[in-house]
Design an enzyme around this catalytic site. Structure first.
Site, PDB file in Angstrom:
ATOM      1  N   ASP A 164     -60.815 -37.087 -57.731  1.00  0.00           N
ATOM      2  CA  ASP A 164     -60.812 -35.636 -57.942  1.00  0.00           C
ATOM      3  C   ASP A 164     -59.603 -35.322 -58.820  1.00  0.00           C
ATOM      4  OD1 ASP A 164     -61.194 -32.727 -57.505  1.00  0.00           O
ATOM      5  OD2 ASP A 164     -62.461 -33.375 -55.843  1.00  0.00           O
ATOM      6  N   HIS A 169     -63.678 -31.862 -62.167  1.00  0.00           N
ATOM      7  CA  HIS A 169     -62.833 -32.478 -61.138  1.00  0.00           C
ATOM      8  C   HIS A 169     -62.237 -33.806 -61.604  1.00  0.00           C
ATOM      9  CE1 HIS A 169     -63.486 -29.844 -57.581  1.00  0.00           C
ATOM     10  NE2 HIS A 169     -64.609 -29.529 -58.199  1.00  0.00           N
ATOM     11  N   GLU A 195     -68.865 -27.874 -59.739  1.00  0.00           N
ATOM     12  CA  GLU A 195     -67.810 -26.967 -60.200  1.00  0.00           C
ATOM     13  C   GLU A 195     -67.191 -27.393 -61.533  1.00  0.00           C
ATOM     14  OE1 GLU A 195     -66.001 -25.271 -56.058  1.00  0.00           O
ATOM     15  OE2 GLU A 195     -65.281 -27.236 -56.678  1.00  0.00           O
TER      16      GLU A 195
HETATM   17  C1  TNX Z   1     -65.954 -26.999 -52.968  1.00  0.00           C
HETATM   18  S1  TNX Z   1     -68.236 -28.855 -52.242  1.00  0.00           S
HETATM   19  C2  TNX Z   1     -65.786 -28.243 -53.521  1.00  0.00           C
HETATM   20  C3  TNX Z   1     -64.563 -29.030 -53.188  1.00  0.00           C
HETATM   21  C4  TNX Z   1     -63.597 -28.244 -52.357  1.00  0.00           C
HETATM   22  C5  TNX Z   1     -64.363 -27.490 -51.285  1.00  0.00           C
HETATM   23  C6  TNX Z   1     -63.473 -26.705 -50.353  1.00  0.00           C
HETATM   24  C7  TNX Z   1     -67.908 -29.295 -53.626  1.00  0.00           C
HETATM   25  C8  TNX Z   1     -68.927 -30.106 -54.178  1.00  0.00           C
HETATM   26  N1  TNX Z   1     -66.766 -28.891 -54.227  1.00  0.00           N
HETATM   27  O1  TNX Z   1     -63.968 -29.495 -54.373  1.00  0.00           O
HETATM   28  O2  TNX Z   1     -62.691 -29.139 -51.794  1.00  0.00           O
HETATM   29  O3  TNX Z   1     -65.249 -26.567 -51.900  1.00  0.00           O
HETATM   30  O4  TNX Z   1     -64.190 -26.188 -49.256  1.00  0.00           O
END
Ligand code: TNX
Length: 630
Positions: free
Chosen positions: A205, A279, A346
């Protein structure tokens, strides 16, 4: 006739619902198994395990019997012996003919005063039978020291059991915080003890790349280390110029092999995740030329991404795919499981839109949008993964811009992504943040370490992985609890966040839907928590606390306070005058008016006149802020 009918009903109850059976028969043993088995028949008597109890199995099954013997060694002092033939003892057998009801992971565990018979179609079933058997032993079996004078009795029951879903997972994020090899093993051991079979390992990440890739050493020499910080995540000071990067760590390939082997003996498949194209800041700190903007980059310390700092691989650059090919080649070689997770969540695409290479790629491939460009990236990832003999999983964002042909979708932003994927006939794993996010608050924020939003034990237990709208339920492989670790700085806290919510999830994934019963679950959970005390596993007691809900009819009205609790039998006592409440303080019955001038609210819960929850304190100002945020 009436009597016969009654008797027949009692027998039926006894057979089909172990909990009701216990309540009905009174003297029947309290089994307290988690997850609840499909079927339990109570018999009379006990089996007593002694130093002379043989573990009888075919030589190919000693991996399982050895785990049992090892577990008992410290608390009992017994060196249980293995045998291939014996009329007594504990027998582990693979069924000669395939029992369809039991399937790949089910078992029958039959305990009589003189011998125990365990049978299953596959070794995994024998392993799960062994977990039930361990839970039937006194809790002292979980101890690390000799429990002298303990009698090792097991109630005589016959259990027939098999899981509802084939995918029963827990995810641990080791990027945001690093957990050493021994902690990862302990986590795997615990999830397997509760009949979960997938460990999703979030290995990369923005805050750290945690797996050695021999052909790309900078991923770990640079990407695994960041400036050390404490304090609230997303508010931290970025790394200063020249600051030493001393926080971090990674798993060498030797360690990974050891963990894979450890998981395998516990019938746990590891799902490795390499999170791209977003990420990816830790990878870009090592290889800045693979971003659209060129860097240089620091591994993120938990500082906010100002004006969307670049953290994505450039899909216009062929070198991004060359790098990923090398990574996936080594990952595929290390992990025997069928899947590799490529993240896909994301991804900020702002820099792609301005990037020359990305624009050229979009023109060449006739892509209309940044979403289609992400989809292009993911499709190429799928080709790479399939070329190494594996299948691809991605977070539900991989649906945007078109789904890769053979992808399995992990639905996290609610269930909708999963539903959409299933409509397109793609397999789905349900892990909605509304029911499965173990990083969220499990009690009132005033009584918990800082994190994002709320997910109570009750919500976990209410999770239903198969939505009504689904036409082909077989596409829902199962579900998973996810522990993201922005706010989990050490392993004790990882356990605290995981349990008891993962008990609720393992029951959702394993037990029949119709058997779910909150009161039964809570009483069985309490038995498991007592076992954790002996085992030295940490867990949260937040389910025993009350939560504060400030309310206001409209903005002209004064704020009032509603208190909620997850367990009926809790009494809540409170004060507004700054003193510590106990069971002589006012007891909560209905919405509270806030006395004029009060600045502090405190509360504590009692059960049967004994304090059971923690004292929770908050300022009235904080509660005002909660209302404003809404
Ligand atoms: C979303 S779930 C994210 C993570 C964060 C999390 C915190 C996902 C695929 N991505 O990077 O840690 O929310 O709740």
């Amino acid at each position: 006739m009436k009597k016969i009918l009654l008797l027949a009903t009692a027998c039926l109850l006894q057979t089909f619902s172990p909990y009701t059976a216990m309540a009905q028969t009174g003297q029947a043993p309290q089994l307290d198994l988690v997850p609840l088995p499909v079927k339990v028949e109570n018999h009379t008597g006990v089996f007593t395990l002694t130093a002379n109890t043989p573990l009888v199995s075919a030589p190919s099954l000693t991996g399982i019997t050895e785990l049992f013997a090892t577990m008992l060694r410290a608390p009992s002092g017994f060196q249980l012996l293995h045998a291939t033939h014996n009329s007594k003892g504990i027998h582990f057998d693979l069924s000669p003919t395939y029992n369809k009801t039991l399937g790949e992971e089910g078992y029958i565990l039959d305990i009589t005063p003189t011998r125990i018979d365990i049978s299953a179609n596959r070794p995994a079933g024998l392993f799960y039978a062994m977990q039930s058997l361990l839970q039937l032993l006194p809790k002292e079996v979980e101890g690390h020291e000799l429990a002298a004078h303990q009698r090792w009795t097991i109630p005589c029951v016959k259990i027939t059991d098999y899981p509802r879903f084939g995918w029963r997972g827990l995810m641990l994020d080791v990027s945001r915080h690093y957990f050493p090899k021994e902690a990862v093993k302990k986590y795997i051991d615990q999830l397997a003890r509760y009949k979960m079979n997938v460990f999703h390992w979030h290995l990369t990440d923005d805050q750290g790349w945690r797996i050695e890739i021999k052909s790309l050493p900078e991923l770990t020499t640079i990407g695994a280390w960041r400036a050390p910080r404490m304090g609230a995540w997303w508010t931290r000071e970025p790394r200063a110029k020249g600051e030493q990067v001393t926080y971090g760590g990674y798993y060498t390939q030797e360690e990974v092999k050891e963990i894979v082997q450890y998981a395998k003996t516990r019938f746990v498949t590891i799902l490795p995740e390499i999170d791209v194209p977003g990420h990816s800041l830790a990878a870009l700190a090592a290889y800045p030329q693979l971003s659209c903007t060129g860097g240089p980059f620091d591994v993120n310390v938990g500082n906010v991404f100002y004006a969307r700092e670049d953290n994505a691989l450039c899909p216009g650059n062929e070198q991004s795919f060359e790098l990923m090919d090398k990574v996936i080649t080594e990952i595929a070689g290390l992990f025997p499981g069928p899947y590799i997770h490529i993240g896909g969540d994301e991804c900020y695409k702002g820099f792609w839109k301005k990037c020359e290479k990305c624009r050229k790629r979009m023109a060449d491939e006739k892509l209309q949008s940044a979403e289609e460009l992400q989809s292009y990236f993911i499709r190429r990832m799928e080709k790479i993964i399939i070329s190494k003999g594996k299948k691809m999983i991605g977070w539900d964002e991989i649906l945007e811009g078109g789904l890769a042909p053979e992808a399995t979708v992990m639905s996290w932003r609610g269930m909708q992504g999963g539903l959409n994927a299933a409509k397109m006939k793609h397999p789905v794993i349900m892990t909605p943040d509304s029911h499965c996010y173990l990083d969220l608050y499990q009690g009132d924020p005033a009584g918990e370490p800082l994190t994002y939003s709320m997910l109570t034990l009750t919500s976990c237990y209410k999770f239903e992985p198969v939505p009504n709208e689904i036409t082909d339920p077989s596409l829902i492989l199962g579900g998973q609890g996810n522990l993201w670790t922005e706010s989990v700085p050490n392993y004790r806290h990882a356990e605290y966040m995981t349990w008891p919510r993962a008990f609720a999830l393992c029951e959702v994934f394993w037990s029949p839907k119709s058997a779910r019963n909150w009161d039964s679950f809570i009483s069985r959970m309490e038995t498991q928590l007592a076992r954790f005390d002996v085992a030295h596993v940490n867990y949260a007691r937040s389910v025993y606390d009350a939560a504060i809900k400030p309310v206001k009819k409209d903005s002209s009205q004064p704020m009032r306070i509603v208190l909620t609790r997850e367990l009926d039998k809790l009494d809540i006592y409170y004060t507004f005058d700054g003193t510590f409440p106990d069971n002589f303080s006012p007891k909560y019955t209905d919405t509270l008016n806030i006395p004029k001038g009060a600045d502090t609210f405190r509360m504590i819960t009692y059960r049967n006149n004994k304090p059971i929850g923690k004292m929770i304190t908050t300022s009235i100002k904080e509660l005002e802020k909660r209302i404003e945020k809404k």
